[in-house]
Design a protein around this motif. Structure first.
Motif, PDB file in Angstrom:
ATOM      1  N   PHE A 391       0.843  -1.203   0.000  1.00 49.73           N
ATOM      2  CA  PHE A 391       0.000   0.000   0.000  1.00 49.73           C
ATOM      3  C   PHE A 391       0.876   1.251   0.000  1.00 49.73           C
ATOM      4  O   PHE A 391       0.632   2.197  -0.768  1.00 49.73           O
ATOM      5  CB  PHE A 391      -0.908  -0.036   1.225  1.00 49.73           C
ATOM      6  N   ALA A 392       1.884   1.279   0.861  1.00 55.90           N
ATOM      7  CA  ALA A 392       2.760   2.456   0.956  1.00 55.90           C
ATOM      8  C   ALA A 392       3.520   2.674  -0.349  1.00 55.90           C
ATOM      9  O   ALA A 392       3.684   3.816  -0.799  1.00 55.90           O
ATOM     10  CB  ALA A 392       3.737   2.277   2.121  1.00 55.90           C
ATOM     11  N   ALA A 393       3.978   1.584  -0.973  1.00 58.19           N
ATOM     12  CA  ALA A 393       4.711   1.710  -2.231  1.00 58.19           C
ATOM     13  C   ALA A 393       3.843   2.307  -3.329  1.00 58.19           C
ATOM     14  O   ALA A 393       4.338   2.999  -4.232  1.00 58.19           O
ATOM     15  CB  ALA A 393       5.239   0.346  -2.663  1.00 58.19           C
ATOM     16  N   MET A 394       2.515   2.058  -3.254  1.00 64.13           N
ATOM     17  CA  MET A 394       1.604   2.550  -4.285  1.00 64.13           C
ATOM     18  C   MET A 394       1.067   3.947  -4.011  1.00 64.13           C
ATOM     19  O   MET A 394       0.367   4.514  -4.859  1.00 64.13           O
ATOM     20  CB  MET A 394       0.427   1.573  -4.429  1.00 64.13           C
ATOM     21  N   LEU A 395       1.371   4.527  -2.845  1.00 60.63           N
ATOM     22  CA  LEU A 395       0.829   5.846  -2.515  1.00 60.63           C
ATOM     23  C   LEU A 395       1.124   6.923  -3.563  1.00 60.63           C
ATOM     24  O   LEU A 395       0.268   7.776  -3.825  1.00 60.63           O
ATOM     25  CB  LEU A 395       1.327   6.296  -1.136  1.00 60.63           C
TER      26      LEU A 395
END
Length: 419
Positions: A391-395
């Motif tokens: 999720f964080a990588a896709m922010l």
């Protein structure tokens, strides 16, 4: 008490996380061009013709209109209802998890995985109708699952009917989960009328001959037909008053628009078999900020959650067939029902955001698979951490206010068809 505190904390955390940077971009993007003008029209002293966006029921647009009235006609006013209902959807997943697993840890893990699946986050930060339908539907599912395990489910099934009526009042796709409940109850009653029994009956079986002894056919009709239909039709009263002719005509227009096959193609359209595999995302926004920086929002889904979820669904299916487990049965029903319903519609235009309800309930399958007896307790939480990392990588491509470089964009676009 503990349930209320946990639900409150999940709501506050989700609300705060989704609210950051929600006013970027300061213009309409993607389908906001349809729903915000329709909401504005509802705020006019007299409804003018033609009515904007007549192909969907009014409740979601009424919520956007109320927000515009409260917070002003700007990005916050347009998008705040999505933030509110996205946060409520996280709470509803937690309540569903409690009803399914009867334990705080798995319920919290399910709500976190639903949040980290990326779809819920992105869909909560845009002025569209899907997040409203999802939140109401999840609360209804929580009530249904809770009632399923009780000897007298009447009140809980009626509450589910209210939730499904409100969900359909936002978008007709809210009817899919209601149809699942109707089919489940009808099949159980049919099997009971045939005096079906399992030779090696277990307490955790999805079917039991003595289930709901006092739940009569008229209770069924009230909870799953009269209540949702009444609630659904009530959402039209602010627009049409008590004019039966106008309300009936509104249903005709919605039916016509949602079943037509004469719809032109779209750059990001995709068919229902491809959605679980995240083949074709929808780019809600792609703006070039300067020579090397972009502001982007893509609805794709977190591959670290939604691809493994397919294995988890297969585990649920295996357990239901082999052991008739109730929790596996309900997870499968509320995953496949809202998803495969799209296969039955004559509509040729589809998008991956139609997969949002199934993608959300897939978190239950993941928790089910990771909390089986053979699994150490830490594995579930380690997987939640992995989901957060994805999720964080896709922010940078989930929240436009962050911005990103073309190099980061290229790294995240693993497959050509994601662009």
């Amino acid at each position: 008490m503990r349930t209320g505190i946990t639900a409150g904390l999940l709501f506050v955390l989700a609300h705060f996380a989704m609210l950051i940077g929600v006013t970027t971009p300061e213009k309409f993007y993607f389908d906001e061009v349809h729903y915000v003008p329709a909401a504005r029209q509802m705020l006019e002293p007299a409804m003018r013709e033609p009515m904007l966006n007549p192909m969907h029921p009014p409740l979601g647009k009424q919520l956007i209109a109320l927000s515009i009235h409260s917070f002003g006609d700007g990005p916050l006013g347009w998008r705040y209802p999505g933030i509110l209902f996205g946060s409520l959807a996280v709470v509803a997943v937690y309540l569903c998890g409690l009803a399914l697993f009867a334990a705080q840890g798995p319920a919290i893990a399910a709500s976190l995985l639903a949040f980290f699946n990326q779809m819920l986050f992105v869909q909560s930060r845009i002025a569209m109708l899907d997040i409203f339908a999802l939140a109401f539907s999840l609360f209804a599912i929580a009530a249904f699952v809770h009632g399923f395990r009780r000897e007298r489910p009447h009140l809980w099934f009626a509450l589910a009917g209210i939730g499904f009526g409100l969900s359909a009042g936002c978008k007709w796709s809210g009817l899919f989960a209601l149809a699942v409940c109707i089919i489940i109850v009808a099949v159980i009653r049919l099997m009971q009328s045939w005096r079906t029994q399992f030779a090696d009956a277990r307490p955790e079986d999805w079917y039991r001959p003595g289930l709901w002894p006092d739940f009569r056919w008229w209770h069924f009709a009230i909870c799953f037909v009269l209540v949702p239909v009444s609630v659904y039709l009530a959402t039209f009263i602010p627009l049409y008053g008590l004019s039966v002719a106008n309300i009936v005509d509104a249903q005709r227009r919605i039916l016509s628009d949602n079943t037509t096959t004469a719809i032109a193609g779209h750059t990001y359209m995709s068919s229902w078999p491809s959605w679980p595999f995240l083949v074709r995302p929808v780019w809600y926004l792609f703006d070039k900020v300067d020579e090397d920086r972009i502001a982007a929002v893509v609805l794709l889904g977190n591959p670290l959650i939604l691809w493994p979820a397919l294995i988890a669904v297969a585990i649920c299916l295996r357990d239901w067939i082999a052991t008739r487990r109730l929790d596996a049965f309900l997870i499968l029903a509320f995953y496949f029902g809202p998803y495969l319903a799209w296969a039955l519609l004559p509509r040729t235009l589809g998008f991956i955001y139609y997969y949002l309800p199934a993608a959300t309930t897939a978190s239950f399958a993941l928790v089910y698979a990771l909390k089986r007896r053979s699994m150490p307790g830490w594995v579930l939480w380690a997987y939640v951490a992995i989901g957060f990392a994805g999720f964080a990588a896709m922010l940078p491509i989930s929240a436009a206010f962050i911005g990103t470089s073309m190099a980061t964009f290229s790294r995240l676009m693993i497959f050509q068809n994601w662009i």
